[in-house]
Design an enzyme around this catalytic site. Structure first.
Site, PDB file in Angstrom:
ATOM      1  N   ASN A   7     -15.992  45.219   9.113  1.00  0.00           N
ATOM      2  CA  ASN A   7     -16.831  46.279   8.574  1.00  0.00           C
ATOM      3  C   ASN A   7     -16.484  47.557   9.333  1.00  0.00           C
ATOM      4  O   ASN A   7     -16.839  47.723  10.494  1.00  0.00           O
ATOM      5  CB  ASN A   7     -18.312  45.916   8.765  1.00  0.00           C
ATOM      6  CG  ASN A   7     -19.219  46.896   8.031  1.00  0.00           C
ATOM      7  OD1 ASN A   7     -18.784  47.964   7.584  1.00  0.00           O
ATOM      8  ND2 ASN A   7     -20.482  46.551   7.915  1.00  0.00           N
ATOM      9  N   ARG A  88     -15.119  44.862   4.163  1.00  0.00           N
ATOM     10  CA  ARG A  88     -16.244  45.360   3.385  1.00  0.00           C
ATOM     11  C   ARG A  88     -15.860  46.727   2.829  1.00  0.00           C
ATOM     12  O   ARG A  88     -15.435  47.611   3.577  1.00  0.00           O
ATOM     13  CB  ARG A  88     -17.474  45.495   4.277  1.00  0.00           C
ATOM     14  CG  ARG A  88     -18.624  46.053   3.520  1.00  0.00           C
ATOM     15  CD  ARG A  88     -19.819  46.228   4.391  1.00  0.00           C
ATOM     16  NE  ARG A  88     -20.948  46.593   3.550  1.00  0.00           N
ATOM     17  CZ  ARG A  88     -21.944  47.357   3.956  1.00  0.00           C
ATOM     18  NH1 ARG A  88     -21.965  47.816   5.179  1.00  0.00           N
ATOM     19  NH2 ARG A  88     -22.923  47.647   3.140  1.00  0.00           N
ATOM     20  N   HIS A 177     -25.767  46.881  -1.440  1.00  0.00           N
ATOM     21  CA  HIS A 177     -26.201  45.666  -0.720  1.00  0.00           C
ATOM     22  C   HIS A 177     -25.782  44.408  -1.473  1.00  0.00           C
ATOM     23  O   HIS A 177     -26.395  43.349  -1.318  1.00  0.00           O
ATOM     24  CB  HIS A 177     -27.743  45.603  -0.548  1.00  0.00           C
ATOM     25  CG  HIS A 177     -28.322  46.702   0.287  1.00  0.00           C
ATOM     26  ND1 HIS A 177     -29.540  47.259   0.031  1.00  0.00           N
ATOM     27  CD2 HIS A 177     -27.852  47.327   1.389  1.00  0.00           C
ATOM     28  CE1 HIS A 177     -29.811  48.198   0.922  1.00  0.00           C
ATOM     29  NE2 HIS A 177     -28.785  48.254   1.761  1.00  0.00           N
ATOM     30  N   HIS A 203     -34.013  42.736  -0.051  1.00  0.00           N
ATOM     31  CA  HIS A 203     -33.288  43.164   1.149  1.00  0.00           C
ATOM     32  C   HIS A 203     -34.037  44.376   1.699  1.00  0.00           C
ATOM     33  O   HIS A 203     -33.907  45.490   1.186  1.00  0.00           O
ATOM     34  CB  HIS A 203     -31.837  43.507   0.781  1.00  0.00           C
ATOM     35  CG  HIS A 203     -31.015  44.005   1.934  1.00  0.00           C
ATOM     36  ND1 HIS A 203     -29.967  43.299   2.468  1.00  0.00           N
ATOM     37  CD2 HIS A 203     -31.093  45.148   2.654  1.00  0.00           C
ATOM     38  CE1 HIS A 203     -29.446  43.979   3.472  1.00  0.00           C
ATOM     39  NE2 HIS A 203     -30.104  45.113   3.593  1.00  0.00           N
ATOM     40  N   ASN A 206     -33.499  49.191   6.993  1.00  0.00           N
ATOM     41  CA  ASN A 206     -33.727  50.621   7.029  1.00  0.00           C
ATOM     42  C   ASN A 206     -33.436  51.178   5.636  1.00  0.00           C
ATOM     43  O   ASN A 206     -34.208  51.933   5.071  1.00  0.00           O
ATOM     44  CB  ASN A 206     -32.836  51.241   8.108  1.00  0.00           C
ATOM     45  CG  ASN A 206     -33.269  52.650   8.413  1.00  0.00           C
ATOM     46  OD1 ASN A 206     -34.449  52.986   8.297  1.00  0.00           O
ATOM     47  ND2 ASN A 206     -32.309  53.478   8.764  1.00  0.00           N
ATOM     48  N   ARG A 236     -35.202  57.231   3.267  1.00  0.00           N
ATOM     49  CA  ARG A 236     -34.903  57.686   1.896  1.00  0.00           C
ATOM     50  C   ARG A 236     -36.130  57.503   1.005  1.00  0.00           C
ATOM     51  O   ARG A 236     -36.895  56.563   1.174  1.00  0.00           O
ATOM     52  CB  ARG A 236     -33.738  56.885   1.321  1.00  0.00           C
ATOM     53  CG  ARG A 236     -32.427  57.211   1.984  1.00  0.00           C
ATOM     54  CD  ARG A 236     -31.297  56.387   1.383  1.00  0.00           C
ATOM     55  NE  ARG A 236     -30.546  55.727   2.423  1.00  0.00           N
ATOM     56  CZ  ARG A 236     -30.018  54.515   2.307  1.00  0.00           C
ATOM     57  NH1 ARG A 236     -30.141  53.828   1.184  1.00  0.00           N
ATOM     58  NH2 ARG A 236     -29.341  53.992   3.306  1.00  0.00           N
ATOM     59  N   GLU A 379     -23.862  39.095   5.885  1.00  0.00           N
ATOM     60  CA  GLU A 379     -22.825  39.744   5.077  1.00  0.00           C
ATOM     61  C   GLU A 379     -21.427  39.410   5.604  1.00  0.00           C
ATOM     62  O   GLU A 379     -20.488  39.262   4.832  1.00  0.00           O
ATOM     63  CB  GLU A 379     -23.059  41.264   5.071  1.00  0.00           C
ATOM     64  CG  GLU A 379     -24.283  41.639   4.259  1.00  0.00           C
ATOM     65  CD  GLU A 379     -24.829  43.022   4.560  1.00  0.00           C
ATOM     66  OE1 GLU A 379     -25.340  43.221   5.678  1.00  0.00           O
ATOM     67  OE2 GLU A 379     -24.748  43.891   3.683  1.00  0.00           O
TER      68      GLU A 379
END
Ligand code: ADP
Length: 392
Positions: A7, A88, A177, A203, A206, A236, A379
């Site tokens: 990642n 990823r 996600h 999920h 944050n 967000r 993940e």
């Protein structure tokens, strides 16, 4: 068989080596502050964490150090023991419906889709290129965060705006996600030994998204064209009335960039509470009866319930609701309040099990009409599994 899961972010690089014969993590190394000063990395190996301060100027130098460490720690004897590398990649647009072997054309596509994910695709590519340089003969596979959602029908992914916005400019729901939701979908099927499930995967980190999954396929998801829509998140806003944007530009004399920054970085739990984007701090505020923290939590729960209720309807009923990511895995408060509000759907909470943190658990009673589970997302393993699928 050993497979790497990568990642690559703009200033960090996370690399995990898996033994896929038993799907276990062998070693995980995280490089931080790439491109800045005081670079360091942390090795997780044999249940021990070691932090090392060492200079690496870029991703390539970090990977060079990682490969050296593998040999020095005798994790492997030879680099050709690594049979594949999974990267990823945040955005594969609507072209990449499954993971794909990385060649020059795929690299061009990832570059092209950077306008859809300007903060993520470019650093993902830096990692891909650096590994290509250092391990040119090893199979490398792109695993996209958007792919899992490509099974949505157009009545889920088209926005009610002029159709040309979609056909000419690619404005549609892509969802994110996806690697996490894919992992949850496979893991719950394994746990229940049943592939034909109607699952709502929550999920909640944050960032956050909720996905409706039927028989292992995504039906709908709450994140959209970008990761700002859907439920309320740490910073967000989630879904809001778009007219707020020009109105606030006028009121505050701010540019669109400044207003979008407010909606991305200063909204959600942080915006409403005025205290923090971290739910732990909101929970501490609630204990002190801070009204804005209580409001932030209630809004958060309301938005989650909106999506769960709608997804329950379009799935034609739900077999399982899964909670994952930082909040989903750890907050008994949020899980408990969400489940309590779902009593009308026959959800019956197991209070004791709901106190579990960070590990797999069934958190509803056997009598509950919908089963709820905590499943820590993974993940990195999902990326390695995708590479294995490719090899097989
Ligand atoms: P990201 O979206 O950055 O990957 P994570 O999935 O790591 O986020 O989730 C981070 C969030 O999880 C934190 O901001 C915090 O709100 C929440 N969290 C972590 N641990 C706990 C806890 N023990 N109790 C409540 N919330 C927690």
């Amino acid at each position: 068989m050993k497979i790497l899961s990568v990642n690559s972010g703009s200033s960090s690089l996370k690399v995990s080596l898996y033994e896929m014969d038993n799907q276990t993590l062998i070693i995980n190394v995280i490089f931080e502050r790439i491109g800045l000063d005081n670079t360091f990395y942390t090795i997780n190996y044999n249940n021990e964490k070691t932090k090392k301060e060492r200079l690496f100027k870029n991703h390539e130098e970090a990977i060079q150090i990682f490969l050296e460490e593998l040999i020095n720690l005798e994790v492997i004897k030879n680099l050709n023991e690594i049979k594949g590398i999974g990267h990823r990649v945040v955005h594969g647009a609507d072209k990449y419906k499954i993971s794909t072997k990385i060649d020059d054309d795929v690299i061009i596509d990832i570059e092209t889709f950077s306008h859809l994910a300007p903060l993520h695709n470019p650093p993902n590519l830096v990692g891909i290129r650096a590994f290509k340089k250092l391990l040119p003969d090893t199979l490398s596979v792109a695993v996209f965060d958007t792919s899992f959602h490509q099974t949505m029908n157009n009545d889920a992914y088209i926005y009610p705006v002029p159709y040309e916005w979609y056909s000419k400019y690619g404005v549609r729901k892509y969802g994110f996600h996806g690697i996490s939701h894919h992992y949850i979908s496979e893991r719950i099927s394994e746990i229940l030994n049943n592939k034909d499930l109607k699952v709502i995967s929550c999920h909640l980190g944050n960032g956050g998204s909720i996905t409706a999954i039927k028989n292992g396929k995504c039906i709908d998801t709450s994140l959209g064209f970008t990761p700002i829509s859907g439920i309320m998140m740490g910073t967000r806003c989630g879904d809001i009335d778009v007219s707020i944007i020009p109105y606030m530009m006028k009121q505050t004399n701010n540019t669109i960039v400044e207003i979008m920054n407010q909606l991305n970085k200063n909204s959600g739990l942080l915006g409403v509470s005025g205290i923090s984007n971290d739910l732990r701090e909101i929970e501490a505020g609630i204990k002190k009866k801070n009204e804005r923290c209580i409001l932030a939590k209630q809004l958060y729960i309301n938005k989650i319930l909106m999506y769960i209720s709608y997804y329950n309807t379009i799935l034609g009923g739900t077999d399982v609701i899964v909670f994952t990511a930082g909040v989903g895995e750890n907050s008994s408060l949020i899980r408990g309040e969400v489940m309590n509000q779902l009593q009308s759907l026959g959800v019956e909470i197991d209070q004791k099990n709901n106190e579990v943190r960070g590990k797999e658990a069934k958190i509803t009673t056997d009598a509950s009409k919908i089963s709820c589970y905590i499943i820590p997302t993974n993940e990195e393993l999902m990326i390695a599994k995708e590479v294995l699928r490719f090899i097989e």
